[in-house]
Write an enzyme that holds these catalytic residues in place. Sequence first.
Site, PDB file in Angstrom:
ATOM      1  N   PRO A 187      -1.885   0.744 -52.224  1.00  0.00           N
ATOM      2  CA  PRO A 187      -2.204  -0.607 -52.669  1.00  0.00           C
ATOM      3  C   PRO A 187      -1.304  -1.665 -52.011  1.00  0.00           C
ATOM      4  O   PRO A 187      -1.733  -2.793 -51.786  1.00  0.00           O
ATOM      5  CB  PRO A 187      -1.956  -0.559 -54.185  1.00  0.00           C
ATOM      6  CG  PRO A 187      -2.052   0.890 -54.538  1.00  0.00           C
ATOM      7  CD  PRO A 187      -1.551   1.642 -53.337  1.00  0.00           C
TER       8      PRO A 187
ATOM      9  N   TYR B 243      10.062  18.436 -70.092  1.00  0.00           N
ATOM     10  CA  TYR B 243       9.017  18.926 -69.184  1.00  0.00           C
ATOM     11  C   TYR B 243       7.725  19.265 -69.925  1.00  0.00           C
ATOM     12  O   TYR B 243       6.635  19.046 -69.406  1.00  0.00           O
ATOM     13  CB  TYR B 243       9.503  20.138 -68.372  1.00  0.00           C
ATOM     14  CG  TYR B 243      10.158  19.688 -67.097  1.00  0.00           C
ATOM     15  CD1 TYR B 243       9.391  19.255 -66.016  1.00  0.00           C
ATOM     16  CD2 TYR B 243      11.525  19.616 -66.997  1.00  0.00           C
ATOM     17  CE1 TYR B 243       9.980  18.782 -64.867  1.00  0.00           C
ATOM     18  CE2 TYR B 243      12.134  19.140 -65.844  1.00  0.00           C
ATOM     19  CZ  TYR B 243      11.354  18.734 -64.781  1.00  0.00           C
ATOM     20  OH  TYR B 243      11.929  18.249 -63.648  1.00  0.00           O
TER      21      TYR B 243
ATOM     22  N   ASN C 259       3.658  15.630 -55.257  1.00  0.00           N
ATOM     23  CA  ASN C 259       3.298  15.615 -56.672  1.00  0.00           C
ATOM     24  C   ASN C 259       3.465  17.001 -57.286  1.00  0.00           C
ATOM     25  O   ASN C 259       3.077  17.996 -56.688  1.00  0.00           O
ATOM     26  CB  ASN C 259       1.859  15.134 -56.843  1.00  0.00           C
ATOM     27  CG  ASN C 259       1.674  13.730 -56.299  1.00  0.00           C
ATOM     28  OD1 ASN C 259       2.636  12.965 -56.236  1.00  0.00           O
ATOM     29  ND2 ASN C 259       0.466  13.395 -55.897  1.00  0.00           N
ATOM     30  N   VAL C 260       4.017  17.035 -58.488  1.00  0.00           N
ATOM     31  CA  VAL C 260       4.247  18.305 -59.173  1.00  0.00           C
ATOM     32  C   VAL C 260       3.194  18.583 -60.244  1.00  0.00           C
ATOM     33  O   VAL C 260       3.267  19.598 -60.932  1.00  0.00           O
ATOM     34  CB  VAL C 260       5.662  18.345 -59.823  1.00  0.00           C
ATOM     35  CG1 VAL C 260       6.744  18.168 -58.775  1.00  0.00           C
ATOM     36  CG2 VAL C 260       5.800  17.315 -60.939  1.00  0.00           C
TER      37      VAL C 260
ATOM     38  N   HIS D  14       7.782  19.477 -53.807  1.00  0.00           N
ATOM     39  CA  HIS D  14       8.634  19.286 -54.983  1.00  0.00           C
ATOM     40  C   HIS D  14       8.288  20.279 -56.100  1.00  0.00           C
ATOM     41  O   HIS D  14       8.779  20.141 -57.215  1.00  0.00           O
ATOM     42  CB  HIS D  14       8.523  17.851 -55.509  1.00  0.00           C
ATOM     43  CG  HIS D  14       9.115  16.827 -54.583  1.00  0.00           C
ATOM     44  ND1 HIS D  14       8.897  15.477 -54.711  1.00  0.00           N
ATOM     45  CD2 HIS D  14       9.917  16.966 -53.496  1.00  0.00           C
ATOM     46  CE1 HIS D  14       9.545  14.829 -53.738  1.00  0.00           C
ATOM     47  NE2 HIS D  14      10.163  15.711 -52.991  1.00  0.00           N
TER      48      HIS D  14
END
Length: 274
Positions: A238, A72, A108-109, A127
Amino acid sequence: MDPNILATVRDFAASEAPLVVLSGAGISAESGIPTFRGPEGYWTVGSRHYRPEEMATLGMFRSNPEEVWRWYLRRLAVCRGAEPNAAHRAVVDMERLFGDRFLLITQNVDGLHLRAGNTPGRTYQIHGNINFVRCAGPCSNDIYPLPASVELKEKDEPLSDADRAALRCRACGAWARPHVLWFDESYDEELYRFNSSIEAPAGAGMLLIVGTSGATNLPMQIGSIAAGQGALLVDVNPDRNPFSAMAERANGFFLAGAAGTVLPSLLEAMRRDG
Ligand SMILES: [Zn+2]
């Protein structure tokens, strides 16, 4: 962009209905943050290679907290080295434009939405956020910033004694853990605003889906609920994904392209009066 799409977005903006933005890894990828589900997320311990789905688990943390922390702290170094992009900034401007009509739900974290300027009260990080920690034991769910003294890592750096001391719960001395939802854990309201995130799309006038492929369950639920309630669904990505067809079935739109290009155009349409 198609004038009909811009007119529809403008009509929505002129209404009283809320905007819910749902964002995923694609928006961060445009800031150079890899998904960590690919090779960037692989980690080697001794002679064994671990996939992210193995590293980001409570099971791994219980058996090897130091390796999980090193992994992490490496990810965090990548996230802190990245900057919010034009898409993040457009989402901030949408919050400023809509005020209490705005809600952001993000998978997103990396914390880039908050760094860009979205407010914690209107940002549900379903999350978690790797810039924060909490007790890994049962003592409390208090969430606090990763202590500044903890050193971010390159791939082969071990934890120092100072890191080990700083990565402890202040209250009980157990390990602190990253404030993120792991693969072997369930969504939760108190920690991750799970119920709130399910309820939010029911009243939305528009659900703007950015950079998420719909691979996980909760985003698909949010999309289905919003579509079922008649919200305008707009999918920005995209490539086509499960949300594209869902949006088109619900008289919404799939907008192919980079979020950093498409979102500023949508924002411009939202800003225009009449
Ligand atoms: Zn504790």
